[in-house]
Design an enzyme around this catalytic site. Sequence first.
Site, PDB file in Angstrom:
ATOM      1  CB  SER A   1      16.114 -42.194 -25.465  1.00  0.00           C
ATOM      2  OG  SER A   1      16.497 -42.064 -24.126  1.00  0.00           O
TER       3      SER A   1
ATOM      4  CG  ASP B   1      20.119 -48.151 -22.210  1.00  0.00           C
ATOM      5  OD1 ASP B   1      20.613 -47.238 -21.543  1.00  0.00           O
ATOM      6  OD2 ASP B   1      19.291 -47.957 -23.123  1.00  0.00           O
TER       7      ASP B   1
ATOM      8  CG  HIS C   1      20.759 -44.944 -24.099  1.00  0.00           C
ATOM      9  ND1 HIS C   1      19.496 -45.364 -23.762  1.00  0.00           N
ATOM     10  CD2 HIS C   1      20.619 -43.662 -24.558  1.00  0.00           C
ATOM     11  CE1 HIS C   1      18.623 -44.387 -23.980  1.00  0.00           C
ATOM     12  NE2 HIS C   1      19.278 -43.351 -24.465  1.00  0.00           N
TER      13      HIS C   1
END
Length: 692
Positions: free
Chosen positions: A544, A630, A665
Amino acid sequence: MTTPTPPVASKRQHSDTRHGITRDDSYHWLRADNWREVMADPSVLPQDIRDYLEAENGWYESQFGEPTKALQEAIYKEIRGRIKEDDSSVPAPDGPFAYYTRTREGDQYALICRTARDGGAEAVLLDCNAEAGEGYFGFGGAEHSPCHTMIAWAADRNGSEYYTIHIRDTETGNDREERIEKAGSGATWMNDSKSFFYVELDENHRPFRVRRHVLGTAQAEDEIVYEEQDPGFFVGVGQTQSRRFITISAHDHQTSEVWLIDADKGGAPVCIEPRHENTEYSVEERNGTLYILTNDNEAEDFKIVTAPLSDPGEKNWVDLVPHESGTLILDIELLAGHLIRLERKDGLPRIVVRDLDTHKEETIAFPEEAYSLGLVGGYEFETTTIRFSYSSPTTPAQVFDMDLATGTRVLRKQQQVPSGHDPALYETRRLFAKAADGEEVPVTLLYRKGLKRDGSTPALLYGYGSYGHAIPAGFSVSNLSLVDRGFVYAIAHIRGGMDKGYRWYKHGRAEHKTNTFTDFIAAAEMLVAEGYSSKGRIVAEGGSAGGMLMGAVANMRPDLWGGVMAIVPFVDVLNTMLDDTLPLTPPEWPEWGNPIESEEAYKRIASYSPYDNIEAKDYPPILALAGLTDPRVTYWEPAKWVARLRATKTDSRPLYLRTNMGAGHGGASGRFERIKETAITYAFALKCAGLA
């Protein structure tokens, strides 16, 4: 015989001009114009984009996935063998019942269960395995009603973080016909159990509105309780531990505002204190007094104040636990007779318990060089028992109950490692790397005892460094698969996190963002200087915002890394911060800067954005993992990054992009499927180190 070649993304003319600066972006086309629809239904992804992603998946599979299949399977079996599959959490009492989760051997998902408070026959309230089916299943939690006859449970079916909230009868096991669609993951009940509050997402996937759902009515009739007008603020809903108030919070990463609703009577929300830029606060309540955790009035590492419920504004805030520079208060738990705070001092966590009658304090801490400590919140307010968890890189997790009246501490749960684990075989160290400006960067190490510090050992260096998130030095059954094969596993506690207090965070964001990258590089150079590893033997990993870190350090110091693993990486930073339609962009401006409004912010972000700083030079082997649905780091960021890298870099080292076409995600949803994704990254690290 033809030599296989990697897919090459076509270049299509696209440019963007801001502040008189024009940038060309030949891979802009990978951003689907209908991305909102793709989040909800991946089948509508435009065919040319799908073709490219699937070509990259095919290249990954033929060049890495299939050749390392046996190694991945071995790692998967090892990690799974360290997990006690038939396990349960420690029951949490609430009135006549005690609630807990349980997993069965072979199951991907948990059961939500309860018994009578003092034990007895188990009732399975929700079997997530039965609800999951064959596709993606993101469980958003289950909240039982105060009357204990219902649970509101939430599920995301494609990884986009659009949740459906269901209401289940705990006696019959059946769900009511009514349901809430496209909501956030939680539900907060009114005390009469006749209604609950939830968060609604707007068309850009932002949590912006709180509604109240009355049982027996349609979602379309749900009352709007609060609506946020600033797209830079996200909304959440919860409840004070006393259960007297519903809390509504509006916040970005540095500013917050809290509203209260009487949990018995309802009514309009009442604001505690209007938002002030760079001031955060959260609220608990006891006997008509509010207990507020805040960084107000330059309390950089936070303090605890009290305020009367009748007039709770800032002018009436009185210090209870004053600000102490260098001691960061992370969280508080308020019980009828005690205030418990979790804080970090000298880089290590501790729990401090204050008796609210005598004001005496007791500190809970542990002697190891590096460890993780956390409060485990319960349901009850009128109790003298607190629960906390402890682990270290060598010590499996433990859960303790402590009776605050007697001081008695009871071990309630010890993490079991079925395949065996001997802490005496491992060593944990907390070292410090000297940053370019003289700051001391903590680095946590785990390795097998007997390590020869001659530079021959490969290392995996993990980092994050954003949003104030500190990386705990806890136990991981996964890391052992690398350490047992001769790796040093290292965590760089870099600026941008709050590992050394709020100042550590401030000096790693916005105009100071590059400290995050140089701190990570300093950590790697320390591993080399101290003989723990050597240049070209260190594999870097981050996900991330930590994936942005990976892209930045790959650009800045490609010679240091034996490999780079970027998980759902935030690498197209400038383009994302220029796109105010994306879910996270307006709330992220305080973290990175607003390049739409500020030329200075534009140039600053452009100077480090990984996608914008790819150069014609040699890069280390790179693995990028993405999720099609995501909403946090959109799939096209790693896709564009890999496309430009492949077209620009001058070496022939491996470069792989693997996009999960049915997840978001968090990657795959089942607990064993997640292990398979870990096995992919560890196989890549081992291959980079020549140990595959």
